[in-house]
Design a protein around this motif. Structure first.
Motif, PDB file in Angstrom:
ATOM      1  N   ARG A  83       0.387   0.409  -4.484  1.00  0.00           N
ATOM      2  CA  ARG A  83       0.822   1.776  -4.779  1.00  0.00           C
ATOM      3  C   ARG A  83       2.040   1.782  -5.699  1.00  0.00           C
ATOM      4  N   ALA A 130       1.270  -1.165  -0.085  1.00  0.00           N
ATOM      5  CA  ALA A 130       2.518  -0.666  -0.672  1.00  0.00           C
ATOM      6  C   ALA A 130       2.732  -1.266  -2.060  1.00  0.00           C
ATOM      7  N   ASP A 131       2.478  -2.558  -2.209  1.00  0.00           N
ATOM      8  CA  ASP A 131       2.675  -3.209  -3.501  1.00  0.00           C
ATOM      9  C   ASP A 131       1.733  -2.612  -4.549  1.00  0.00           C
ATOM     10  N   VAL A 187       8.801  -7.099  -1.366  1.00  0.00           N
ATOM     11  CA  VAL A 187       7.527  -7.003  -0.642  1.00  0.00           C
ATOM     12  C   VAL A 187       6.912  -8.383  -0.466  1.00  0.00           C
ATOM     13  N   VAL A 223       9.749  -0.921   6.688  1.00  0.00           N
ATOM     14  CA  VAL A 223       9.409   0.271   5.899  1.00  0.00           C
ATOM     15  C   VAL A 223      10.678   0.857   5.289  1.00  0.00           C
ATOM     16  N   TRP A 273      -0.299  -3.421   5.172  1.00  0.00           N
ATOM     17  CA  TRP A 273       0.559  -2.338   4.670  1.00  0.00           C
ATOM     18  C   TRP A 273       1.353  -2.811   3.457  1.00  0.00           C
TER      19      TRP A 273
END
Length: 198
Positions: A166, A163-164, A114, A96, A159
Motif C-alpha cells: 500500500r 502495508a508495504d 517494515v 502499527v 499485514w
C-alpha cells in the motif's frame, strides 16, 4: 492474558498454595509466559478481596496460605471461559503505531522499517517452529501455544506485506506538485510584463 482467571482455573481442580499455583501456571503454559510469584500472591489477595477465593484455615500467610475457589469464583470462571475476547476497540499495537509515526519522521525510510520488522517476525516464526518440533508428541499445551504464536506472527507478516504494498502504491507526488503549480503564474508573470507594450 488474564492471570486472574488462570489462577481460578487452577484452583477449580483443588485447593492449592500460591507457590504451587505459580509452578503449575508456568507448566501449563509451556513456560512461555513466566509468572512472578509476587504477582501470584497479589492476584490471590485481590481474588480473596472480591470473594472469588478463600484462604484455608491453616492460619499461615504467604507460602503457608492455601487457597480455595468459592462458588462466586466458579461462576466468574465459567463466565470468562464462555465470553469471547473483546477486541473492540483494537488494542494499541506498537508495530502499527511505529509504521504510522515513521511516515512523518524526516529521513525515516518506512519501507526499510517494515522490512526490518518483517525479518524479525520470520525469525520468531522459525523459533516457534523449532520449539514445536523439539517438543514431545504428548505436550499438547506447548503445541497449542506454538500454533497460536505462529498464526499470530503470520498475521503480522501478512499485514506488513500489505502495508508495504500500500505504501509503495501511495504517490507522495501530489503534495510536491502543488507548490510547482503555484509557481507557474509567478514565473509567467515577468514574461507577460516583458512582452507588454510600453
Amino acid at each position: 492474558m488474564s492471570v486472574r482467571h488462570a489462577l481460578l482455573a487452577l484452583l477449580s481442580e483443588e485447593p492449592k498454595f500460591g507457590l504451587r499455583l505459580q509452578q503449575e501456571f508456568e507448566e501449563r503454559t509451556g513456560e512461555v509466559w513466566p509468572l512472578n510469584v509476587g504477582q501470584v500472591y497479589i492476584t490471590l489477595q485481590r481474588l480473596e478481596r472480591d470473594g472469588l477465593v478463600e484462604s484455608g484455615n491453616e492460619g499461615g500467610s504467604g507460602p503457608q496460605k492455601r487457597f480455595v475457589i468459592t462458588p462466586a469464583g466458579r461462576a466468574e470462571l465459567d463466565r470468562w471461559l464462555g465470553t469471547p475476547a473483546d477486541d473492540v476497540p483494537p488494542p494499541r499495537d506498537e508495530l502499527v503505531i511505529k509504521v504510522l509515526i515513521s511516515l512523518r519522521v524526516p529521513g525515516a525510510d518506512v519501507h526499510d522499517i517494515v522490512q526490518v520488522h518483517r525479518r524479525h517476525m520470520i525469525e520468531l516464526m522459525q523459533r516457534y517452529s523449532h520449539l514445536k518440533m523439539a517438543a514431545s508428541e504428548d505436550d499438547v499445551g506447548l503445541a497449542l501455544i506454538a500454533d497460536a504464536e505462529l498464526f499470530r506472527l503470520e498475521g503480522i507478516v501478512r499485514w506488513l506485506d500489505a502495508a508495504d504494498t500500500r505504501l509503495r502504491l501511495h504517490t507522495p507526488a501530489a503534495p510536491v506538485s502543488a507548490p510547482a503549480a503555484a509557481e507557474v503564474p509567478q514565473s509567467a508573470e515577468p514574461m507577460q510584463r516583458q512582452g507588454a507594450p510600453r
